[in-house]
Design a protein around this motif. Structure first.
Motif: not given
Length: 288
Positions: A1-6, A146-150, A181-186, A202-209
């Motif tokens: 899994m890519p680093d989403l936290a940083t 970001a993780v599942d690409g849905r 941050a995840a709540m704020e981003l959504g 998270l654009a560079d790490a986003c599986a959906w993108r």
């Protein structure tokens, strides 16, 4: 899994909204009240009512000493007024079981009226700095993309907590920031209808993108229209009782001009069943 936290931590520190419950010293009771109010209610409507609530009842014991009717009145136009009764009952439980102090333990929080997985973990994390996964609708959407690409998350499930836990860093303070941050981003960027992917950390790490933004379907439960609904009728009944100058109001005079009399009666019956209204001798009143 890519680093989403940083990237989430860096983005949040730069752009997080200044909200009351995020300020130092806000306290566990304030966090708990805010979480009750924020359920299915926009932040802009919550902030002024939250501040008024905490000014009137700065501790659980203060609210516990008040009548349930006062809590329902103070709830005003927040919607889903059963939350006001649940919060009042939780305050009584906190006073009686925990010496007036909001518990920090997740299981103890879950044992309070009206508190589920999300609220219990939110209080433990944001008020007490513990390391738990906190998952709301916005978080679930961020993880789905970001993780599942849905394009949209599936129905809520226990696995959501495990999915979020896998993203959290080991440090407790950093984990709390990632949850927020995840709540704020959504809420602000990775929105349901028109996501602002150009502004997403998270654009560079986003599986959906990376997959080209496929439409994978939408299983979200649709909320029925408010206009003309039973919820609207219930709200109209409560508004009359909240604004009444006397404790009780003649039942036949409460929204007597409602266009659907069966719906009116159904609304009153459901409010009585929920404990939000009391009926006696042909009159209706908020619970004492």
């Amino acid at each position: 899994m890519p680093d989403l936290a940083t990237p989430l931590i860096a983005w949040y520190r730069d752009t997080a909204r200044d909200l009351p419950w995020r300020r130092a010293g806000f306290g566990a009771w304030g966090v708990l009240v805010s979480e009750f109010m924020l359920q299915q209610t926009p932040v802009a409507r919550v902030v002024p009512l939250l501040e008024a609530w905490l000014e009137r009842w700065p501790t659980p014991a203060d609210l516990a000493a008040a009548a349930p009717a006062d809590a329902v009145r103070q709830w005003a136009n927040l919607g889903y007024p059963r939350r006001a009764l649940w919060l009042h009952r939780a305050a009584v439980e906190i006073r009686d079981r925990h010496a007036g102090v909001v518990p920090a333990d997740v299981d103890a929080l879950l044992a309070l009226t009206g508190i589920g997985d999300y609220t219990a973990r939110a209080v433990a994390v944001f008020a007490y700095g513990q390391r738990h996964a906190v998952v709301d609708t916005n978080t679930r959407r961020v993880l789905a993309r970001a993780v599942d690409g849905r394009s949209q998350p599936g129905a809520p499930a226990k696995r959501d907590l495990a999915a979020m836990a896998a993203v959290l860093p080991a440090d407790d303070a950093d984990a709390a920031i990632v949850n927020a941050a995840a709540m704020e981003l959504g809420a602000l960027v990775c929105t349901a209808r028109v996501p602002r992917c150009d502004a997403c950390p998270l654009a560079d790490a986003c599986a959906w993108r990376a997959a080209g933004y496929p439409d994978t379907g939408d299983e979200r439960r649709r909320q029925a229209r408010y206009e003309g609904s039973d919820r609207q009728a219930r709200g109209a009944v409560l508004r009359v009782l909240r604004d009444a100058t006397s404790h009780a109001v003649a039942a036949d005079g409460v929204i007597a001009d409602w266009p659907d009399q069966r719906q009116r009666d159904r609304a009153i019956d459901s409010l009585i069943a929920d404990g939000l209204v009391e009926a006696s001798e042909g009159k209706l009143a908020l619970p004492r």
